[in-house]
Design a protein around this motif. Structure first.
Motif: not given
Length: 164
Positions: A1-6, A8-12
């Motif tokens: 889950m943390l990797l997915t959030v990371f 998402f935030l990095a791509i954003a």
């Protein structure tokens, strides 16, 4: 889950930063910069630094960018849209960016980032951050504040109407 959030935030952050640089409308660029800074604040939270995330949101997103947005809205945007991109300026800009990237990569390869930094005593230790900021890094801190002042004065001068 943390990797997915990371991711998402990095791509954003990267995507909206590209919009800031590549879009011709200054209002859209400013709003994209807001998204970049909020995504960066999210990355700070993931790194265990809620103090930096709060500063990012309150100072940059909340204060400085709102001020920039108001000044940009006072500009004559139709005049800005009529300006053409000059080839000489584009070439000089690309050469400058290339030189800065080359210097950055060279200095990054020559040093070991984080080697001399002390280990934090606690997660989110603001006392150590403040001590380091105002002792070891006082000159860069003051240079950044001077650059922000120059940028704000430049925005004010650009927003003045010519009285002809």
């Amino acid at each position: 889950m943390l990797l997915t959030v990371f991711f998402f935030l990095a791509i954003a952050a990267l995507g909206s930063a590209a919009v800031v640089v590549l879009h011709r409308n200054p209002v859209v660029s400013t709003m994209s910069l807001v998204v970049t800074l909020v995504a960066t604040a999210g990355l700070f939270i993931m790194l265990g630094s809620p103090f930096l995330a709060a500063l990012q949101i309150l100072l940059y997103t909340g204060a400085i960018l709102v001020l920039f947005l108001f000044v940009i809205m006072l500009l004559d945007l139709k005049e800005e849209e009529r300006r053409k991109v000059k080839k000489l300026g584009l070439i000089a800009g690309l050469i400058s960016v290339g030189a800065i990237v080359a210097i950055f990569v060279r200095s990054l390869l020559a040093t070991q980032p984080g080697k001399d930094l002390p280990m934090p005593t606690a997660i989110g230790d603001t006392a150590m951050l403040g001590k380091m900021l105002f002792t070891n890094y006082l000159l860069p801190f003051e240079i950044v504040s001077l650059l922000l002042l120059v940028a704000m004065v430049g925005v004010i001068l650009l927003s003045k109407k010519d009285l002809k």
